[in-house]
Design an enzyme around this catalytic site. Structure first.
Site, short mmCIF file in Angstrom:
data_model
loop_
_atom_site.label_atom_id
_atom_site.label_comp_id
_atom_site.label_asym_id
_atom_site.label_seq_id
_atom_site.Cartn_x
_atom_site.Cartn_y
_atom_site.Cartn_z
CG ASP A 138 -1.98 -1.09 1.14
OD1 ASP A 138 -1.67 -2.17 0.62
OD2 ASP A 138 -3.10 -0.88 1.63
NE ARG B 75 -1.87 1.20 12.15
CZ ARG B 75 -1.01 0.27 11.76
NH1 ARG B 75 0.22 0.27 12.24
NH2 ARG B 75 -1.37 -0.65 10.89
CG ASP C 248 -4.89 1.08 11.09
OD1 ASP C 248 -5.05 1.07 12.33
OD2 ASP C 248 -4.24 0.22 10.48
CB SER D 148 -3.42 -6.69 5.14
OG SER D 148 -3.00 -5.50 5.77
#
Length: 398
Positions: free
Chosen positions: A15, A95, A124, A176
């Protein structure tokens, strides 16, 4: 949106590699690739080279492992935060730290925007952007997944191949994967069918029960005011201690979770997680709290857990309500110091010993034998008083 310089949260994966090139082509801007070293075990030099080859004007590799464990993981663990019964929040808690690092670089480099690789369907995007705005209210945010025409990861793979960008996934293995010092998460591919069992070759950290040692292993963890400080009598730094526990838990197949969870944006999503060291710390702290925390203090603290876990999961780390709860939670841990012994065996971690100078457990009081300052006859009045409302209710109902 017109931007001149963007700080991208960059991992070197599919990504963010595609996003880096896409940002340059779309905005004709300089891109600073920001990579937080959270103990993901990747070749950071290779990530730097890849970012530069893909077009980054500069790459910032930020070693935040100690900060991650000491200032993010340990406060969360003191809260015993668990989301929906089993998720120990390994991705969620990382995060805000990554986003904080991006904002620091943006301020230092006078960048006018930040970007991330989170999809428009996931959690996210909220976690990153709530942190961005909490720390730099006027920042511009670019979320490519919400605006570009690349509608799937298969499309990203095709784009990357056309651009000559090497990617670590294929159509046959489109997982992922998010990894840090605390956990590994897996999403996508066959995991999108909640009926299918995760393939065993997917797991990177933990052994299956069938291949775990046939003999149990005992370990001891020391805590001070709720934080782990030593393993088997040896004091270790936060990072080294967690790393050692990851190895122990992984060898015994401890810390796997297969969960269909409720995302903040409203949909259900399946995630598979490995959190070996975090699971051991969670179990051990509970064992120590059982002898060091007052009953009512524990009940009040436990009532905070669902709300605290939600705040971490949703992305409200830098919020006044999380900071308020943290102060109360930390106060509850003032006496949580001592040693816990765990028995590790084929996927389970069981408390089999606990001791503390702050222990509220008095064997003389708890003993079935008479004595210890407790008169068993006093229990009669205690029971009759607590039964009063039940007796009155029965009389009314007849």
């Amino acid at each position: 949106m017109k931007v001149k310089k963007v700080v991208l949260a960059y991992s070197g994966g599919l990504d963010t590699s595609v996003i880096l090139r896409w940002l340059i082509e779309t905005y004709r801007c300089e891109v600073i690739a920001y990579c937080a070293d959270l103990g993901q075990g990747e070749d950071l030099k290779a990530i730097r080279r890849k970012a530069l080859r893909t077009g980054a004007g500069r790459v910032v590799i930020d070693d935040v492992k100690e900060e991650f464990v000491k200032d993010f993981l340990f406060p969360m663990l003191r809260a015993n935060a668990v989301y929906e019964g089993s998720y120990l929040l390994g991705t969620s808690i990382a995060r805000p730290l990554i986003a904080k690092g991006q904002i620091e670089v943006a301020k230092r480099e006078k960048a006018d925007a930040v970007a991330h690789g989170a999809t428009g369907k996931g959690n996210d995007q909220v976690r990153f952007e709530l942190t961005y705005y909490a720390l730099k209210p006027d920042v511009k945010v670019i979320a490519p997944w919400r605006i570009w025409d690349l509608s799937s990861r298969a499309a990203l793979v095709d784009y990357a191949r056309r651009q000559g960008i090497p990617v670590p996934v294929t159509r046959a293995r489109p997982y992922s994967i998010d990894r840090n010092l605390f956990h590994i998460s897996y999403e996508g591919g066959v995991l999108e069918d909640p009926w299918k069992e995760p393939p065993e070759d997917m797991f990177l950290w933990t052994r299956p029960g069938e291949r775990a040692p046939k003999r149990s292993e005992y370990i001891e963890i020391d805590f001070h005011r709720g934080d782990p400080v030593a393993l088997n009598g040896r004091r270790l730094s936060p990072v080294r201690l967690l790393s050692a526990l990851n190895g122990l838990g992984g060898r015994h197949g401890i810390g796997r979770v297969d969960l269909v969870e409720n995302r903040y944006v409203g949909m259900k999503s399946r995630g598979v997680y490995e959190t070996p060291g975090g699971t051991l710390l969670h179990v051990a702290r509970r064992g120590l709290e059982s002898i060091t925390m007052d009953r009512e203090v524990m009940r009040v603290r436990d009532s905070f857990i669902p709300k605290y876990a939600e705040m971490v999961y949703y992305g409200y780390w830098f919020s006044p309500e999380r900071e308020l709860l943290q102060k109360a939670i930390d106060a509850s841990q003032a006496n949580v110091s001592g040693r816990v012994r765990l028995k590790l065996y084929k996927g389970s971690a069981v408390v089999c010993g606990r001791k503390s100078e702050n222990s509220l457990y008095d064997p003389q009081v708890a003993s079935f034998d008479q004595g210890g300052g407790y008169r068993q006859a006093d229990a009669e009045g205690f029971i009759r008083l607590n039964a009063l409302r039940l007796r009155l209710l029965k009389k009314i109902k007849g």
